[in-house]
Write a protein that holds these residues in place. Sequence first.
Motif, PDB file in Angstrom:
ATOM      1  N   VAL A 110       0.796  -1.080   0.098  1.00  0.00           N
ATOM      2  CA  VAL A 110       0.280   0.091  -0.002  1.00  0.00           C
ATOM      3  C   VAL A 110       0.979   1.156   0.073  1.00  0.00           C
ATOM      4  N   ASN A 111       1.739   1.346   0.959  1.00  0.00           N
ATOM      5  CA  ASN A 111       2.727   2.340   1.068  1.00  0.00           C
ATOM      6  C   ASN A 111       3.630   2.715  -0.381  1.00  0.00           C
ATOM      7  N   LEU A 112       4.095   1.651  -0.785  1.00  0.00           N
ATOM      8  CA  LEU A 112       4.787   1.929  -2.152  1.00  0.00           C
ATOM      9  C   LEU A 112       3.819   2.342  -3.378  1.00  0.00           C
ATOM     10  N   ALA A 113       2.530   1.578  -3.270  1.00  0.00           N
ATOM     11  CA  ALA A 113       1.761   1.987  -4.513  1.00  0.00           C
ATOM     12  C   ALA A 113       1.279   3.477  -4.369  1.00  0.00           C
ATOM     13  N   VAL A 114       0.990   3.684  -3.176  1.00  0.00           N
ATOM     14  CA  VAL A 114       0.590   5.100  -3.028  1.00  0.00           C
ATOM     15  C   VAL A 114       1.656   5.974  -3.288  1.00  0.00           C
ATOM     16  N   PHE A 115       3.008   5.777  -2.784  1.00  0.00           N
ATOM     17  CA  PHE A 115       4.060   6.632  -3.138  1.00  0.00           C
ATOM     18  C   PHE A 115       4.376   6.771  -4.452  1.00  0.00           C
ATOM     19  N   ASN A 116       4.374   5.745  -5.254  1.00  0.00           N
ATOM     20  CA  ASN A 116       4.470   5.844  -6.713  1.00  0.00           C
ATOM     21  C   ASN A 116       3.672   6.544  -7.592  1.00  0.00           C
ATOM     22  N   LEU A 117       2.148   6.355  -7.143  1.00  0.00           N
ATOM     23  CA  LEU A 117       1.060   7.028  -7.699  1.00  0.00           C
ATOM     24  C   LEU A 117       1.205   8.476  -7.450  1.00  0.00           C
ATOM     25  N   VAL A 118       1.093   8.845  -6.202  1.00  0.00           N
ATOM     26  CA  VAL A 118       1.518  10.331  -5.760  1.00  0.00           C
ATOM     27  C   VAL A 118       2.764  10.704  -6.834  1.00  0.00           C
ATOM     28  N   ARG A 119       3.591  10.350  -6.643  1.00  0.00           N
ATOM     29  CA  ARG A 119       4.903  10.778  -7.204  1.00  0.00           C
ATOM     30  C   ARG A 119       4.952  10.944  -8.793  1.00  0.00           C
ATOM     31  N   HIS A 120       4.141   9.953  -9.342  1.00  0.00           N
ATOM     32  CA  HIS A 120       4.041  10.139 -10.805  1.00  0.00           C
ATOM     33  C   HIS A 120       2.741  10.875 -11.345  1.00  0.00           C
ATOM     34  N   LEU A 121       1.825  11.081 -10.467  1.00  0.00           N
ATOM     35  CA  LEU A 121       0.722  11.643 -10.910  1.00  0.00           C
ATOM     36  C   LEU A 121       0.459  13.258 -10.459  1.00  0.00           C
ATOM     37  N   THR A 122       1.329  13.468  -9.538  1.00  0.00           N
ATOM     38  CA  THR A 122       1.396  14.815  -8.893  1.00  0.00           C
ATOM     39  C   THR A 122       2.906  15.621  -8.979  1.00  0.00           C
ATOM     40  N   GLU A 123       2.664  16.902  -8.603  1.00  0.00           N
ATOM     41  CA  GLU A 123       4.137  17.434  -8.599  1.00  0.00           C
ATOM     42  C   GLU A 123       4.403  17.711  -7.313  1.00  0.00           C
ATOM     43  N   LEU A 124       3.971  16.771  -6.297  1.00  0.00           N
ATOM     44  CA  LEU A 124       4.421  16.818  -5.112  1.00  0.00           C
ATOM     45  C   LEU A 124       5.879  16.349  -4.972  1.00  0.00           C
TER      46      LEU A 124
END
Length: 171
Positions: free
Chosen positions: A31-45
């Motif tokens: 869950v942690n790695l999936a959310v991390f990679n989704l947020v990293r690739h879909l946002t500018e955070l």
Amino acid sequence: MSERRALRMRLELLMREVAKFGAVGGVGLLVNLAVFNLVRHLTELPVVRASILATVVAIAFNYVGFRYFTYRDRDKGGRAKEMSLFLLFSAIGLIIENGVLYTATYGFDWDTPLQSNVFKFVGIGIATLFRFWSYRTWVFQALPAREAVQTAESFLTTAELREQAQAGRSK
């Protein structure tokens, strides 16, 4: 009961706890790695903010898994205290986990997606050791009487099986 048998029983209980903690933690890791990679690739955070967000999501998931699977037999009284301690130790784990990533990203300029995932994973590993110790020691405390009963039941079952085996040999 011999000391060796008591030690073996305690180790067996600890191994079961570690396995359950690992099962919940393994899914929490995904869950942690999936959310991390989704947020990293879909946002500018920035990378560390994306990681903190992912860690918070995983913490929420893990609480449910730990309370209702890993430590379901532990004391359920004082949920407010339990939740406060869980959040405190989870926050310390979050700082450990993301401190490793922060150091790699901003201290050594290792910021490729692969490097970020490697150091996120390393941070999670270090934080997991801390979390296991703190959760089992302070958050999800064992009920002393229940643990004593389980140990006694296990001992009696073993003793009964031994007696049956000896009775079968003497026939």
